[in-house]
Each structure stands twice: as structure tokens, then as C-alpha cells.
Design an enzyme around this catalytic site. Structure first.
Site, PDB file in Angstrom:
ATOM      1  N   LYS A 112       0.833  -1.208   0.000  1.00  0.00           N
ATOM      2  CA  LYS A 112       0.000   0.000   0.000  1.00  0.00           C
ATOM      3  C   LYS A 112       0.867   1.258   0.000  1.00  0.00           C
ATOM      4  O   LYS A 112       0.579   2.215  -0.721  1.00  0.00           O
ATOM      5  CB  LYS A 112      -0.942  -0.001   1.206  1.00  0.00           C
ATOM      6  CG  LYS A 112      -2.056  -1.028   1.081  1.00  0.00           C
ATOM      7  CD  LYS A 112      -2.895  -1.092   2.343  1.00  0.00           C
ATOM      8  CE  LYS A 112      -3.986  -2.134   2.237  1.00  0.00           C
ATOM      9  NZ  LYS A 112      -4.824  -2.195   3.456  1.00  0.00           N
ATOM     10  N   SER A 161      -0.890   0.489   6.083  1.00  0.00           N
ATOM     11  CA  SER A 161      -1.304  -0.370   7.189  1.00  0.00           C
ATOM     12  C   SER A 161      -2.303  -1.397   6.686  1.00  0.00           C
ATOM     13  O   SER A 161      -3.053  -1.135   5.742  1.00  0.00           O
ATOM     14  CB  SER A 161      -1.934   0.474   8.303  1.00  0.00           C
ATOM     15  OG  SER A 161      -2.198  -0.316   9.435  1.00  0.00           O
ATOM     16  N   ASP A 162      -2.292  -2.557   7.313  1.00  0.00           N
ATOM     17  CA  ASP A 162      -3.259  -3.591   6.987  1.00  0.00           C
ATOM     18  C   ASP A 162      -3.551  -4.390   8.241  1.00  0.00           C
ATOM     19  O   ASP A 162      -2.699  -4.523   9.118  1.00  0.00           O
ATOM     20  CB  ASP A 162      -2.749  -4.508   5.875  1.00  0.00           C
ATOM     21  CG  ASP A 162      -3.853  -5.377   5.318  1.00  0.00           C
ATOM     22  OD1 ASP A 162      -4.719  -4.828   4.600  1.00  0.00           O
ATOM     23  OD2 ASP A 162      -3.881  -6.582   5.617  1.00  0.00           O
ATOM     24  N   GLN A 163      -4.760  -4.936   8.300  1.00  0.00           N
ATOM     25  CA  GLN A 163      -5.192  -5.637   9.505  1.00  0.00           C
ATOM     26  C   GLN A 163      -5.972  -6.889   9.133  1.00  0.00           C
ATOM     27  O   GLN A 163      -6.700  -6.911   8.141  1.00  0.00           O
ATOM     28  CB  GLN A 163      -6.084  -4.710  10.326  1.00  0.00           C
ATOM     29  CG  GLN A 163      -6.572  -5.292  11.631  1.00  0.00           C
ATOM     30  CD  GLN A 163      -7.474  -4.307  12.358  1.00  0.00           C
ATOM     31  OE1 GLN A 163      -8.547  -3.981  11.875  1.00  0.00           O
ATOM     32  NE2 GLN A 163      -7.017  -3.831  13.496  1.00  0.00           N
ATOM     33  N   SER A 207      -0.448  -4.628  10.718  1.00  0.00           N
ATOM     34  CA  SER A 207       0.907  -4.315  10.260  1.00  0.00           C
ATOM     35  C   SER A 207       0.976  -2.878   9.795  1.00  0.00           C
ATOM     36  O   SER A 207      -0.001  -2.314   9.301  1.00  0.00           O
ATOM     37  CB  SER A 207       1.325  -5.268   9.144  1.00  0.00           C
ATOM     38  OG  SER A 207       1.498  -6.564   9.665  1.00  0.00           O
TER      39      SER A 207
END
Length: 192
Positions: free
Chosen positions: A52, A68-70, A105
Site C-alpha cells: 500500500k 497499514s493492513d489488519q 501491520s
């Protein structure tokens, strides 16, 4: 460098960044979020956080780009955003009385140098026993259909929990601010 870019269209992540009092821009990255064969949830979120940020590097060439990623895991399986009332009710029923795991993250990419910092933050949520009436009252009030796990921890969703465990409660909302502040200081920004 003080040019910050959030690589996200999430209003929740924007609200978290705003708490830092730093000017920033935001843009939605165009990233394929399909998991790869054999990729663990943590590997997936780390890859996507970096992807991203990198997706915006050509557009924002002298910036610090935040990706960010979840993922939410219940019984080791990813749980997505519910999208509607019925799916949210089912998710909360499944979470009732159980522990769920989040992995969030975070990547901070310096697009001028190509250098990046990358980390993953685990977080655990213990749900209290939820009856159908409580679930319905909650869903009618907050309508968390765009939130993994069908709750907003920053709002009334906190009433659904028995306990939280992790280093940064902001990671539950989708952006670990404690780690982000460390990364920004590493890049020379003064906080506060």
C-alpha cells in the site's frame, strides 16, 4: 521531511493520524489484497502494508508514506468486514464469550530514499458473553458494518469486551500509533 501521506481511504485511520496533530494527505492505494498460497495472516498484513505504501510512491516522491493492513482471526481463520446487519450479527454471535486475535501491520516508507520501516502488532480481544438482545441494540446504535469483527472499539464496542491485551489499543482500530510515532521519530520528525 514533514510531508506525510496515509495510504488508505479508511476514515478510522485518518482520525487516528489526526490525533498526532501533523499535517497529512491521504490517498487510496490500488493494491490486490488477495492472500498468496501458503501466506500466513501476519505475512499477508506485512506484505499489504508495504504494498500500500509503495503503491503511492510514484505519485508522492518526497514523502513519508504510511501503509497499514489488519486481519482478524477467529479460530485461526480470517474474518472480514461484515458489510450488512445479518453478517454483523453472525460475527458477534461467533465472537461471544471468545478470544479473537488481531494482527495489524504498519509500514512507513520514505519515498525519496526507498527505505522503509515495517512492523506487525498483535492484539487480543476477549468478548464477554453476548445475548441476541445486546447484539441487536449494539448493531442498531453503531452500525459497524465496515469494521472487521463488527465492532468499533473507539465507541460503544468497548462494552462488548471483557478484556484487551496488546501494546497499543490503536492497532485494534487499524493503525498502531505508538509504533508509528517511533517510526516518524526515526525519520527525524519531532513528536510532540
Amino acid at each position: 521531511m514533514s510531508n506525510l501521506v496515509l495510504a488508505s481511504s479508511s476514515p478510522y485511520r485518518r482520525a487516528l493520524i489526526e490525533r498526532l496533530g501533523l499535517p497529512f494527505q491521504h490517498a487510496a492505494p490500488d493494491v490486490d489484497e488477495t492472500p498468496r498460497v501458503g501466506e500466513t495472516p501476519t505475512q499477508l498484513t506485512l506484505r499489504l502494508a508495504l504494498d500500500k505504501a509503495r503503491a503511492l510512491a510514484d505519485r508522492f516522491t518526497s514523502h513519508l508514506i504510511i501503509g497499514s493492513d489488519q486481519v482478524l482471526l477467529l479460530d485461526g481463520q480470517p474474518v472480514s468486514k461484515p458489510g450488512d446487519h445479518a453478517s454483523a450479527r453472525d460475527q458477534l454471535r461467533r465472537c461471544s464469550g471468545r478470544n479473537v486475535q488481531f494482527t495489524t501491520s504498519l509500514c512507513l516508507l520514505n519515498s525519496a530514499t526507498g527505505q522503509y520501516q515495517l512492523t506487525s502488532e498483535p492484539f487480543s480481544v476477549s468478548f464477554r458473553e453476548l445475548d441476541d438482545a445486546s447484539i441487536e441494540r449494539y448493531l442498531e446504535r453503531e452500525k459497524p458494518y465496515d469494521c472487521a469483527g463488527s465492532f468499533k472499539a473507539e465507541g460503544l464496542g468497548i462494552s462488548l469486551f471483557r478484556a484487551l491485551q496488546g501494546d497499543d489499543p490503536n492497532s485494534l482500530i487499524g493503525l498502531p500509533l505508538i509504533r508509528l510515532c517511533e517510526m516518524l521519530r526515526n525519520e527525524g520528525l519531532q513528536l510532540p
